[in-house]
Design a protein around this motif. Structure first.
Motif, PDB file in Angstrom:
ATOM      1  N   GLY A   1       0.790  -1.229   0.000  1.00 57.26           N
ATOM      2  CA  GLY A   1       0.000   0.000   0.000  1.00 57.26           C
ATOM      3  C   GLY A   1       0.818   1.273   0.000  1.00 57.26           C
ATOM      4  O   GLY A   1       0.282   2.356  -0.257  1.00 57.26           O
ATOM      5  N   TRP A   2       2.117   1.170   0.310  1.00 55.20           N
ATOM      6  CA  TRP A   2       2.959   2.375   0.346  1.00 55.20           C
ATOM      7  C   TRP A   2       3.159   2.906  -1.076  1.00 55.20           C
ATOM      8  O   TRP A   2       3.035   4.091  -1.327  1.00 55.20           O
ATOM      9  N   PHE A   3       3.456   1.987  -1.993  1.00 57.27           N
ATOM     10  CA  PHE A   3       3.678   2.366  -3.395  1.00 57.27           C
ATOM     11  C   PHE A   3       2.598   1.723  -4.272  1.00 57.27           C
ATOM     12  O   PHE A   3       2.306   0.537  -4.108  1.00 57.27           O
ATOM     13  N   PRO A   4       2.035   2.469  -5.217  1.00 55.90           N
ATOM     14  CA  PRO A   4       1.083   1.874  -6.147  1.00 55.90           C
ATOM     15  C   PRO A   4       1.753   0.739  -6.936  1.00 55.90           C
ATOM     16  O   PRO A   4       2.882   0.879  -7.384  1.00 55.90           O
ATOM     17  N   GLY A   5       1.043  -0.366  -7.058  1.00 56.99           N
ATOM     18  CA  GLY A   5       1.559  -1.482  -7.846  1.00 56.99           C
ATOM     19  C   GLY A   5       2.165  -2.591  -7.027  1.00 56.99           C
ATOM     20  O   GLY A   5       2.189  -3.746  -7.425  1.00 56.99           O
ATOM     21  N   ILE A   6       2.688  -2.267  -5.846  1.00 57.74           N
ATOM     22  CA  ILE A   6       3.260  -3.296  -4.968  1.00 57.74           C
ATOM     23  C   ILE A   6       2.176  -3.719  -3.991  1.00 57.74           C
ATOM     24  O   ILE A   6       1.756  -2.952  -3.124  1.00 57.74           O
ATOM     25  N   GLU A   7       1.695  -4.934  -4.153  1.00 56.50           N
ATOM     26  CA  GLU A   7       0.604  -5.414  -3.269  1.00 56.50           C
ATOM     27  C   GLU A   7       1.122  -6.478  -2.310  1.00 56.50           C
ATOM     28  O   GLU A   7       2.036  -7.201  -2.616  1.00 56.50           O
TER      29      GLU A   7
END
Length: 378
Positions: free
Chosen positions: A372-378
């Motif tokens: 959730g910190w960076f878009p795309g990394i789930e």
């Protein structure tokens, strides 16, 4: 370049005469990647060089001004003259790309991990532990600083500013945001003192303003050329008691009178609205800009990923726009907009991109382990 993005590339000149090529700033972001002795690592330098080309100004990750202010593993040091060659290496690398280089100066206060500071002696304005960001065992109860120690830390901010000047930086940013020591003195949550450093809102302002005065005194004494002094702050705290939007507008008023070169608002979302303290529902950034008036420029930041995001933010009248995560995801952001390739700007991080993006191992591990910190990394 698509002509509608021309405003992003208009030069900007600070009141001291220092000129930026455009309105895009690299926001300060912790990368956990310095050497164990506090010097800047090769990986760190490569990471900055990869992102500096094209932006008008780079604000580095924070450096600690005294040994008991170290807030993160892998944080680079600015607390002794031995670190000047390391600081110079970073300043030179950034400036060689054409960007201005600003060193963020910091003390972690009660948020310092005990294992990173001498004798585990965690200090703050008062002996009140933090409520958030806690390990399972909870945050340590900090030791209340004595009057003499407070004066000493103020001098340490000045000394690190002198090192920044000697290292070739174009300026410093005083880190008064994100719950660290300077904010701890301003906050009614962390500052329960009843001396000259706490009590009323005016007394809670004493430490932040004393740091500003000392940094400016050092600049006047040692800088042979114009030198930028900025200040970063967080507009509100979730704790009760805590900093409210009304408190922050008083802080902005006091800082605007100090003839700083800029104020930098620390926000996750540029368009976020006040939580409490004012009835006005406009975005915080607009209230802050209104309070600052023509006295000091404001840098806005927060979840700006595309060229249209940046243009919309600039259209509020905020003169400088900082990109944080956006520049980690897309180091060629400025170049792509310049070349009319704004549709190619990446806005999500791919798990296979570390090497191509020149992201140091410790920062990469932090990113992929924080969903959730960076878009795309789930």
């Amino acid at each position: 370049m698509n002509s509608k993005y021309t405003p992003l590339f208009e030069p900007f000149t600070f009141s001291n005469g220092i000129k930026l090529d455009n309105r895009i700033v690299m926001a300060p972001m912790t990368n956990f990647s310095s050497n164990p002795d506090g010097t800047v690592s090769d990986q760190e330098v490569e990471y900055y060089v990869r992102r500096s080309k094209g932006v008008g100004m780079v604000i580095t990750a924070c450096t600690y001004v005294t040994a008991n202010g170290k807030g993160f593993p892998g944080q680079f040091a600015g607390n002794s003259d031995d670190m000047i060659p390391s600081l110079r290496r970073l300043a030179t690398a950034i400036k060689e790309t054409g960007a201005k280089a600003v060193l963020q100066i910091f003390h972690g206060g009660r948020l310092c991990p005990p294992e990173l500071v001498p004798n585990g002696d965690v200090v703050s304005a008062s002996a009140v532990p933090a409520e958030r960001g806690a390990a399972p065992a909870g945050q340590p109860v900090p030791r209340e600083l004595s009057d003499g120690e407070i004066e000493s830390i103020i001098r340490d901010f000045g000394e690190t500013t002198r090192r920044a000047i000697e290292s070739g930086f174009d300026g410093v940013e005083i880190h008064g945001a994100n719950g660290y020591l300077i904010q701890q003195f301003f906050s009614p949550h962390s500052n329960r003192r009843e001396d000259r450093w706490g009590g009323s809102l005016e007394k809670r302002l004493a430490f932040p303003l004393a740091v500003v005065d000392e940094v400016k005194r050092i600049v006047q004494t040692y800088a042979k050329d114009p030198f930028i002094v900025g200040y970063r702050f967080s507009p509100e705290e979730p704790e009760t008691p805590g900093i409210t939007m009304a408190d922050t507008l008083k802080l902005v008023d006091a800082l605007a009178d100090k003839h700083l070169d800029y104020l930098h608002v620390s926000l996750t979302d540029f368009w976020s609205t006040p939580r409490r303290g004012v009835e006005d529902k406009r975005p915080r950034i607009e209230l802050i800009k209104e309070q600052a008036g023509d006295r000091v420029p404001v840098i806005g930041v927060g979840s700006i990923y595309t060229a249209d995001d940046a243009l919309k933010a600039l259209q509020t009248g905020i003169p400088l726009i900082a990109l944080g995560r956006g520049l980690i995801i897309e180091p060629d952001w400025v170049e792509k907009v310049k070349q009319g390739r704004e549709s190619e700007i990446a806005t999500k991080l791919n798990k296979n991109d570390q090497k191509r993006l020149v992201i140091p191992d410790p920062l990469w591990q932090a990113i992929i382990s924080t969903p959730g910190w960076f878009p795309g990394i789930e």
